[in-house]
Design a protein around this motif. Structure first.
Motif, mmCIF file in Angstrom:
data_model
loop_
_atom_site.group_PDB
_atom_site.id
_atom_site.type_symbol
_atom_site.label_atom_id
_atom_site.label_comp_id
_atom_site.label_asym_id
_atom_site.label_seq_id
_atom_site.Cartn_x
_atom_site.Cartn_y
_atom_site.Cartn_z
ATOM 1 N N ASP A 1 35.269 -11.075 -68.474
ATOM 2 C CA ASP A 1 35.779 -12.441 -68.348
ATOM 3 C C ASP A 1 36.511 -12.783 -69.647
ATOM 4 O OD1 ASP A 1 35.882 -15.314 -68.791
ATOM 5 O OD2 ASP A 1 34.506 -15.544 -67.111
ATOM 6 N N PRO A 2 37.815 -13.058 -69.603
ATOM 7 C CA PRO A 2 38.577 -13.291 -70.843
ATOM 8 C C PRO A 2 38.040 -14.443 -71.693
ATOM 9 C CG PRO A 2 40.048 -13.184 -68.934
ATOM 10 C CD PRO A 2 38.657 -13.130 -68.406
ATOM 11 N N GLU A 3 37.598 -15.538 -71.054
ATOM 12 C CA GLU A 3 37.067 -16.674 -71.814
ATOM 13 C C GLU A 3 35.777 -16.298 -72.527
ATOM 14 O OE1 GLU A 3 38.414 -19.633 -72.388
ATOM 15 O OE2 GLU A 3 40.130 -19.389 -71.066
ATOM 16 N N MET A 4 34.896 -15.574 -71.827
ATOM 17 C CA MET A 4 33.635 -15.156 -72.446
ATOM 18 C C MET A 4 33.881 -14.115 -73.537
ATOM 19 S SD MET A 4 31.138 -16.921 -71.465
ATOM 20 C CE MET A 4 29.871 -15.920 -72.224
ATOM 21 N N ARG A 5 34.830 -13.207 -73.297
ATOM 22 C CA ARG A 5 35.149 -12.191 -74.311
ATOM 23 C C ARG A 5 35.632 -12.865 -75.588
ATOM 24 N NH1 ARG A 5 38.211 -8.950 -71.605
ATOM 25 N NH2 ARG A 5 40.142 -10.055 -72.042
ATOM 26 N N LYS A 6 36.525 -13.834 -75.449
ATOM 27 C CA LYS A 6 37.054 -14.539 -76.620
ATOM 28 C C LYS A 6 35.919 -15.223 -77.387
ATOM 29 C CE LYS A 6 40.559 -17.902 -77.922
ATOM 30 N NZ LYS A 6 41.565 -18.858 -77.468
ATOM 31 N N LYS B 1 32.400 -28.122 -77.024
ATOM 32 C CA LYS B 1 31.760 -29.433 -76.882
ATOM 33 C C LYS B 1 30.771 -29.460 -75.721
ATOM 34 C CE LYS B 1 34.265 -31.133 -80.176
ATOM 35 N NZ LYS B 1 33.714 -31.184 -81.484
ATOM 36 N N ARG B 2 29.811 -30.385 -75.827
ATOM 37 C CA ARG B 2 28.837 -30.600 -74.751
ATOM 38 C C ARG B 2 29.429 -31.554 -73.723
ATOM 39 N NH1 ARG B 2 23.001 -29.785 -75.961
ATOM 40 N NH2 ARG B 2 22.861 -28.956 -78.071
ATOM 41 N N GLU B 3 29.181 -31.259 -72.439
ATOM 42 C CA GLU B 3 29.567 -32.201 -71.397
ATOM 43 C C GLU B 3 28.555 -33.340 -71.397
ATOM 44 O OE1 GLU B 3 29.293 -30.756 -67.381
ATOM 45 O OE2 GLU B 3 27.487 -29.647 -67.804
ATOM 46 N N SER B 4 28.960 -34.493 -70.955
ATOM 47 C CA SER B 4 28.070 -35.650 -71.029
ATOM 48 C C SER B 4 26.951 -35.602 -69.996
ATOM 49 C CB SER B 4 28.869 -36.941 -70.886
ATOM 50 O OG SER B 4 29.575 -36.928 -69.668
ATOM 51 N N LYS B 5 27.205 -35.048 -68.803
ATOM 52 C CA LYS B 5 26.188 -35.067 -67.750
ATOM 53 C C LYS B 5 25.032 -34.110 -68.023
ATOM 54 C CE LYS B 5 28.862 -34.424 -64.212
ATOM 55 N NZ LYS B 5 29.307 -34.177 -62.857
ATOM 56 N N GLY B 6 25.294 -32.818 -67.995
ATOM 57 C CA GLY B 6 24.217 -31.834 -68.096
ATOM 58 C C GLY B 6 23.847 -31.434 -69.510
ATOM 59 N N GLY B 7 24.686 -31.795 -70.463
ATOM 60 C CA GLY B 7 24.413 -31.425 -71.840
ATOM 61 C C GLY B 7 24.775 -29.995 -72.193
ATOM 62 N N ASP C 1 38.045 -23.623 -69.996
ATOM 63 C CA ASP C 1 38.403 -23.847 -68.592
ATOM 64 C C ASP C 1 37.428 -24.775 -67.873
ATOM 65 O OD1 ASP C 1 36.173 -22.277 -68.077
ATOM 66 O OD2 ASP C 1 37.307 -20.574 -67.295
ATOM 67 N N GLY C 2 36.436 -25.327 -68.608
ATOM 68 C CA GLY C 2 35.523 -26.306 -68.029
ATOM 69 C C GLY C 2 34.209 -25.755 -67.515
ATOM 70 N N ARG C 3 34.062 -24.438 -67.461
ATOM 71 C CA ARG C 3 32.788 -23.846 -67.021
ATOM 72 C C ARG C 3 31.758 -23.951 -68.141
ATOM 73 N NH1 ARG C 3 33.732 -17.947 -66.189
ATOM 74 N NH2 ARG C 3 35.458 -18.338 -67.608
ATOM 75 N N PRO C 4 30.470 -24.099 -67.802
ATOM 76 C CA PRO C 4 29.436 -24.095 -68.844
ATOM 77 C C PRO C 4 29.366 -22.728 -69.528
ATOM 78 C CG PRO C 4 28.530 -24.861 -66.752
ATOM 79 C CD PRO C 4 29.914 -24.349 -66.476
ATOM 80 N N LEU D 1 20.782 -25.427 -77.771
ATOM 81 C CA LEU D 1 22.146 -25.582 -78.295
ATOM 82 C C LEU D 1 23.113 -26.098 -77.231
ATOM 83 C CD1 LEU D 1 22.897 -22.315 -80.316
ATOM 84 C CD2 LEU D 1 22.400 -24.577 -81.231
ATOM 85 N N GLY D 2 22.670 -26.142 -75.993
ATOM 86 C CA GLY D 2 23.555 -26.541 -74.906
ATOM 87 C C GLY D 2 24.196 -25.359 -74.201
ATOM 88 N N ILE D 3 23.609 -24.187 -74.382
ATOM 89 C CA ILE D 3 24.101 -22.981 -73.721
ATOM 90 C C ILE D 3 23.174 -22.690 -72.545
ATOM 91 C CG2 ILE D 3 24.397 -20.480 -73.966
ATOM 92 C CD1 ILE D 3 25.199 -21.116 -76.919
ATOM 93 N N ARG D 4 23.743 -22.451 -71.404
ATOM 94 C CA ARG D 4 22.951 -22.098 -70.218
ATOM 95 C C ARG D 4 22.522 -20.640 -70.397
ATOM 96 N NH1 ARG D 4 25.651 -23.421 -64.608
ATOM 97 N NH2 ARG D 4 25.215 -25.523 -65.310
ATOM 98 N N ALA D 5 21.294 -20.440 -70.855
ATOM 99 C CA ALA D 5 20.812 -19.092 -71.172
ATOM 100 C C ALA D 5 19.555 -18.777 -70.373
ATOM 101 C CB ALA D 5 20.507 -18.981 -72.669
ATOM 102 N N GLU D 6 19.473 -17.543 -69.928
ATOM 103 C CA GLU D 6 18.279 -17.093 -69.228
ATOM 104 C C GLU D 6 18.113 -15.595 -69.429
ATOM 105 O OE1 GLU D 6 19.585 -16.269 -64.682
ATOM 106 O OE2 GLU D 6 19.436 -18.378 -65.243
#
Length: 172
Positions: free
Chosen positions: A16-21, A90-96, A102-105, A130-135
């Protein structure tokens, strides 16, 4: 003898280019490092007898270098958050959750073969703060290896070498 440390291996060749960057960005990886509570991992996973450090030769090695061993290992979530803010993640206001351009978490699955999942759950929790969706995702070793070879993972969790003589096996 020297026990090998647990290692986190970010996929710098992510498909994924965004994740690679993002994963290629050294400041992003430093922020992730500052967010890890290595003392909690040491207490829970190693009964307090380990030494929180980077993957590097241990003190008993002639190649030991304390500056390298301790680089970015202080548990400092405030600093980690500042670094991510400075990168513009930046953190989104709803889910944090923090967002990619591109707007994806920002999502990081830590894939493991169940050898250190207890410790990796702490890392995932620290990164979620930190606001990262991690599992943590536990896989059969063969599937883990195949996903690693195919570059279809975010972060791999694996054991590192003790690193006594890193010149003999420099992959660590």
């Amino acid at each position: 003898g020297q026990a090998g440390p647990a290692a986190l291996l970010p996929n710098l060749n992510h498909r994924d280019p965004e994740m690679r960057k993002l994963l290629e960005n050294k400041i992003f990886r430093i922020a992730l490092s500052y967010a890890i509570d290595r003392n909690a991992i040491n207490e829970i996973g190693y009964f307090g007898v380990g030494e929180p450090r980077q993957i590097s030769p241990p003190r008993s090695s002639e190649y030991y270098w304390e500056t390298f061993s301790k680089s970015y290992t202080t548990f400092d979530p405030s600093r980690a958050n500042r670094l991510l803010d400075d990168l513009g993640i930046k953190r989104e206001s709803k889910g944090g959750y923090r967002l990619l351009p591109d707007g994806r978490p920002v999502t990081l699955q830590i894939e493991t073969t169940n050898q250190n999942s207890r410790e990796l759950e702490i890392v995932a929790s620290n990164w979620r703060d930190l606001g990262i969706r991690a599992e943590v995702k536990e896989l059969a070793r063969q599937l883990w290896a195949e996903r690693k070879r195919a570059l279809t993972f975010d972060v791999a969790g694996w054991g590192g070498a003790a690193g006594q003589m890193p010149v003999l096996d420099p992959k660590w």
